[in-house]
Motif scaffolding. Structure first.
Motif, mmCIF file in Angstrom:
data_model
loop_
_atom_site.group_PDB
_atom_site.id
_atom_site.type_symbol
_atom_site.label_atom_id
_atom_site.label_comp_id
_atom_site.label_asym_id
_atom_site.label_seq_id
_atom_site.Cartn_x
_atom_site.Cartn_y
_atom_site.Cartn_z
ATOM 1 N N ASN A 56 0.691 -19.451 -31.243
ATOM 2 C CA ASN A 56 0.248 -19.415 -29.841
ATOM 3 C C ASN A 56 1.209 -20.191 -28.957
ATOM 4 O O ASN A 56 1.387 -21.405 -29.152
ATOM 5 C CB ASN A 56 -1.112 -20.124 -29.686
ATOM 6 C CG ASN A 56 -2.287 -19.320 -30.192
ATOM 7 O OD1 ASN A 56 -2.114 -18.401 -30.978
ATOM 8 N ND2 ASN A 56 -3.468 -19.689 -29.746
ATOM 9 N N PRO A 92 -9.251 -10.739 -20.191
ATOM 10 C CA PRO A 92 -10.268 -10.240 -21.120
ATOM 11 C C PRO A 92 -10.788 -8.868 -20.683
ATOM 12 O O PRO A 92 -10.819 -8.558 -19.494
ATOM 13 C CB PRO A 92 -11.381 -11.283 -21.045
ATOM 14 C CG PRO A 92 -11.207 -11.933 -19.713
ATOM 15 C CD PRO A 92 -9.735 -11.913 -19.444
ATOM 16 N N SER A 108 -5.083 -23.063 -25.576
ATOM 17 C CA SER A 108 -4.649 -24.006 -26.602
ATOM 18 C C SER A 108 -3.261 -23.675 -27.175
ATOM 19 O O SER A 108 -3.090 -23.581 -28.388
ATOM 20 C CB SER A 108 -5.707 -24.024 -27.723
ATOM 21 O OG SER A 108 -5.584 -25.169 -28.527
ATOM 22 N N GLN A 149 -8.594 -11.401 -32.915
ATOM 23 C CA GLN A 149 -8.864 -12.591 -33.731
ATOM 24 C C GLN A 149 -9.327 -13.757 -32.850
ATOM 25 O O GLN A 149 -8.911 -13.851 -31.697
ATOM 26 C CB GLN A 149 -7.588 -13.050 -34.438
ATOM 27 C CG GLN A 149 -7.037 -12.087 -35.456
ATOM 28 C CD GLN A 149 -5.682 -12.561 -35.944
ATOM 29 O OE1 GLN A 149 -5.565 -13.588 -36.582
ATOM 30 N NE2 GLN A 149 -4.639 -11.836 -35.607
ATOM 31 N N PRO A 150 -10.112 -14.678 -33.397
ATOM 32 C CA PRO A 150 -10.477 -15.857 -32.612
ATOM 33 C C PRO A 150 -9.244 -16.706 -32.323
ATOM 34 O O PRO A 150 -8.317 -16.763 -33.121
ATOM 35 C CB PRO A 150 -11.450 -16.616 -33.528
ATOM 36 C CG PRO A 150 -11.166 -16.118 -34.903
ATOM 37 C CD PRO A 150 -10.685 -14.701 -34.752
ATOM 38 N N VAL A 151 -9.228 -17.350 -31.172
ATOM 39 C CA VAL A 151 -8.091 -18.180 -30.782
ATOM 40 C C VAL A 151 -8.277 -19.604 -31.305
ATOM 41 O O VAL A 151 -9.326 -20.222 -31.079
ATOM 42 C CB VAL A 151 -7.952 -18.225 -29.243
ATOM 43 C CG1 VAL A 151 -6.807 -19.153 -28.841
ATOM 44 C CG2 VAL A 151 -7.723 -16.826 -28.696
ATOM 45 N N HIS A 152 -7.294 -20.098 -32.017
ATOM 46 C CA HIS A 152 -7.241 -21.492 -32.426
ATOM 47 C C HIS A 152 -6.107 -22.182 -31.676
ATOM 48 O O HIS A 152 -6.317 -22.972 -30.808
ATOM 49 C CB HIS A 152 -7.045 -21.610 -33.948
ATOM 50 C CG HIS A 152 -8.181 -21.063 -34.740
ATOM 51 N ND1 HIS A 152 -8.133 -20.852 -36.080
ATOM 52 C CD2 HIS A 152 -9.423 -20.666 -34.348
ATOM 53 C CE1 HIS A 152 -9.293 -20.360 -36.502
ATOM 54 N NE2 HIS A 152 -10.077 -20.235 -35.473
ATOM 55 N N GLY A 153 -4.870 -21.880 -32.066
ATOM 56 C CA GLY A 153 -3.719 -22.497 -31.400
ATOM 57 C C GLY A 153 -3.596 -23.952 -31.752
ATOM 58 O O GLY A 153 -3.839 -24.364 -32.899
ATOM 59 N N ILE A 173 -8.751 -12.746 -29.066
ATOM 60 C CA ILE A 173 -7.548 -12.162 -28.460
ATOM 61 C C ILE A 173 -6.764 -11.487 -29.569
ATOM 62 O O ILE A 173 -6.574 -12.072 -30.640
ATOM 63 C CB ILE A 173 -6.708 -13.230 -27.744
ATOM 64 C CG1 ILE A 173 -7.527 -13.860 -26.616
ATOM 65 C CG2 ILE A 173 -5.415 -12.623 -27.198
ATOM 66 C CD1 ILE A 173 -6.763 -14.784 -25.696
ATOM 67 N N ASN A 174 -6.323 -10.264 -29.278
ATOM 68 C CA ASN A 174 -5.671 -9.462 -30.311
ATOM 69 C C ASN A 174 -6.549 -9.396 -31.571
ATOM 70 O O ASN A 174 -6.064 -9.536 -32.693
ATOM 71 C CB ASN A 174 -4.263 -10.016 -30.617
ATOM 72 C CG ASN A 174 -3.312 -9.855 -29.433
ATOM 73 O OD1 ASN A 174 -3.415 -8.905 -28.681
ATOM 74 N ND2 ASN A 174 -2.404 -10.812 -29.252
ATOM 75 N N GLU A 203 -10.529 -5.709 -28.009
ATOM 76 C CA GLU A 203 -9.370 -6.464 -28.500
ATOM 77 C C GLU A 203 -9.400 -7.897 -27.948
ATOM 78 O O GLU A 203 -9.092 -8.849 -28.638
ATOM 79 C CB GLU A 203 -8.127 -5.722 -28.007
ATOM 80 C CG GLU A 203 -6.804 -6.328 -28.316
ATOM 81 C CD GLU A 203 -5.692 -5.506 -27.640
ATOM 82 O OE1 GLU A 203 -5.383 -4.426 -28.149
ATOM 83 O OE2 GLU A 203 -5.163 -5.959 -26.609
ATOM 84 N N ASN A 204 -9.739 -7.998 -26.672
ATOM 85 C CA ASN A 204 -9.741 -9.298 -25.971
ATOM 86 C C ASN A 204 -11.048 -9.495 -25.222
ATOM 87 O O ASN A 204 -11.368 -8.698 -24.331
ATOM 88 C CB ASN A 204 -8.631 -9.334 -24.887
ATOM 89 C CG ASN A 204 -7.245 -9.511 -25.419
ATOM 90 O OD1 ASN A 204 -7.001 -9.271 -26.587
ATOM 91 N ND2 ASN A 204 -6.348 -9.935 -24.569
ATOM 92 N N HIS A 234 -8.175 -25.779 -30.258
ATOM 93 C CA HIS A 234 -8.952 -24.571 -29.994
ATOM 94 C C HIS A 234 -9.256 -24.631 -28.515
ATOM 95 O O HIS A 234 -9.133 -25.697 -27.899
ATOM 96 C CB HIS A 234 -10.230 -24.522 -30.849
ATOM 97 C CG HIS A 234 -11.023 -25.785 -30.895
ATOM 98 N ND1 HIS A 234 -11.718 -26.263 -29.801
ATOM 99 C CD2 HIS A 234 -11.191 -26.714 -31.868
ATOM 100 C CE1 HIS A 234 -12.305 -27.410 -30.134
ATOM 101 N NE2 HIS A 234 -11.994 -27.713 -31.380
ATOM 102 N N PRO A 235 -9.610 -23.505 -27.905
ATOM 103 C CA PRO A 235 -9.890 -23.552 -26.466
ATOM 104 C C PRO A 235 -10.973 -24.573 -26.122
ATOM 105 O O PRO A 235 -11.903 -24.798 -26.903
ATOM 106 C CB PRO A 235 -10.342 -22.117 -26.153
ATOM 107 C CG PRO A 235 -9.608 -21.282 -27.154
ATOM 108 C CD PRO A 235 -9.637 -22.121 -28.427
#
Lengths: 299, 299
Positions: A131, B231, A230, B150-154, B147-148, B130-131, B157-158
């Protein structure tokens, strides 16, 4: 013989067309101004035809990073079009089909800023990151985001230049965006700086209060981006970010706004490696277009 | 015989443990208050041991959606920990290892809000998207983002509850967040509404100006989320959103803030289908945990 790929950085001011494989192997490069759609798209087609006819260059596919807004939805009738741009003559312009039909090659299409993000992700500051965000802060403000290793499209595509910010208490300027009274681009783009202070950004002295205000707006935006997606890194490119002294101010103000809330070592202790300039400089977009073209090989 | 899966919705107020396969097939469900980490984690383990010993229920894996902030980085020494939560006794608590070790089952770990988003994505308002983003607006404000696909971690996480907003001109309240003077959660969570107006949200009349102010803050946040991650849908859950009259106000104000800039038909003409309540109601988190457990089958 290894494959060669085409890249097109289709900007609102100029187009850059390249042929190559990576930053160390660009065989041809041509730049020309963005005039009418017909003329500019024809010049693009001519570049690839001429390299083929005169030098025998065969390419596998073309990546096209384009100014927008664009339609990225492959199920849409308007896929491959520039949609509602205010740029005269370019509204509702199909840019993918003419190139694809004339050259009989696959064209991989995305926004100019996603292309730059893809370039930085493949060869620059975003290598191996899941990301991250690439911002261009210049004539306009836009961002490409890579999330879960892929560029973000979604409903349209990100338009991070238009997130809403709190007006700086010292700012008497009304903002430059015709849509939003208090958005990032309206407050912090190059033209906004010039109109607010009555001179172009690159002629404003380092000690001028313009830069604290600019850093404040950018830091507010980054704080919101950090809390929303993030990112593991934020890359800041574009003309305004040629003012490298801005980086330290932005880093400090971003930390101030977050106020210790995000428990990440790179933000708390090492923010110099978190908010960074692009490693590919102004080549991120054209190299990203090459990287996009190469994705065809995975299919 | 088809596989059964365990789900744990680990909230700051209560834990919900379930066994089943989908919304129409939940065989066991147990709720208990969140007390000390030792006691609460033991009660969780006991639930799965008892269903096994008393009813012969064998499960394949467990999904765990947890209040946070949590460490989702599988390469981190603190993976599976609740990290810097202000909740007394719960800071730096390893929640994954004790459950995994006691039950000898794979545990798939994510935030409570990502779990809810995953549930809505599998069986609710986010199917086939998808989003999209799932917000909970209640005691706190948080969001899970897909997003895409999958859950967002990065990086962490948000933490969308902490994006910065413009203070409403009629608002004299200082905000509830100890970190940020003007963040979304500080202005718009249930406790903020209660402290600002001197009474709990669910006792404030429909015609009270509290609701226009609340909708203003939520709409500002949604405008920023739309510009940041584009989104395809926004799902608003949580206690405050039980005030269903808020939806129309939020939809209108979000359109007002965007001011036609995002050229998407669903926003311009059909926003009732864009900003929506969860289809799974308050079961999104526990069902999302089941859906997370099921991802093990793809490995």
């Amino acid at each position: 013989m290894s494959h060669l790929f085409g890249g097109i950085e289709a900007g609102g001011t100029k187009f850059v067309c390249v042929i190559g494989t990576d930053p160390d192997n660009i065989l041809f490069e041509k730049r020309f101004p963005t005039t009418s759609p017909d003329e500019t798209i024809q010049a693009t087609i001519d570049f690839f035809n001429e390299t083929k006819n005169e030098f025998g260059i065969e390419i596998t596919s073309i990546g096209l990073g384009c100014f927008g807004p664009v339609d990225l939805n492959i199920n849409s009738k308007k896929y491959g079009h520039i949609t509602t741009t205010p740029k005269p003559g370019w509204g509702d312009t199909d840019i993918v089909s003419p190139i694809k039909n004339a050259l009989k090659l696959p064209v991989i299409f995305d926004t100019d800023v996603n292309a730059a993000a893809i370039g930085e992700g493949k060869w620059g500051a975003g290598v191996n990151l899941e990301n991250f965000v690439y911002f261009t802060i210049g004539t306009g403000i836009g961002a490409g985001a890579i999330i879960n290793h892929q560029p973000v499209h979604g409903l349209i595509h990100p338009e991070m230049g238009h997130i809403l910010l709190v007006k700086n208490p010292l700012d008497n300027y009304k903002g430059k965006c015709p849509y939003h009274a208090n958005c990032f681009e309206g407050f912090a783009s190059g033209p906004a700086i010039e109109e607010r202070w009555g001179k172009p950004a690159d002629s404003i002295h380092l000690s001028h209060p313009a830069w604290d205000m600019e850093a404040d707006y950018i830091a507010q935006a980054l704080c919101n981006i950090i809390c929303t997606i993030s990112p593991q890194k934020i890359i800041l490119g574009g003309g305004v970010m040629q003012q490298f002294h801005l980086f330290q101010k932005i880093r400090q103000k971003t930390k101030d706004y977050l106020n210790g809330y995000i428990p990440a070592k790179i933000i708390l202790e090492n923010i110099d490696e978190y908010i960074v300039p692009p490693k590919l400089g102004n080549q991120a977009g054209m190299l990203g277009a090459i990287a996009m073209a190469q994705t065809i090989m995975k299919v």
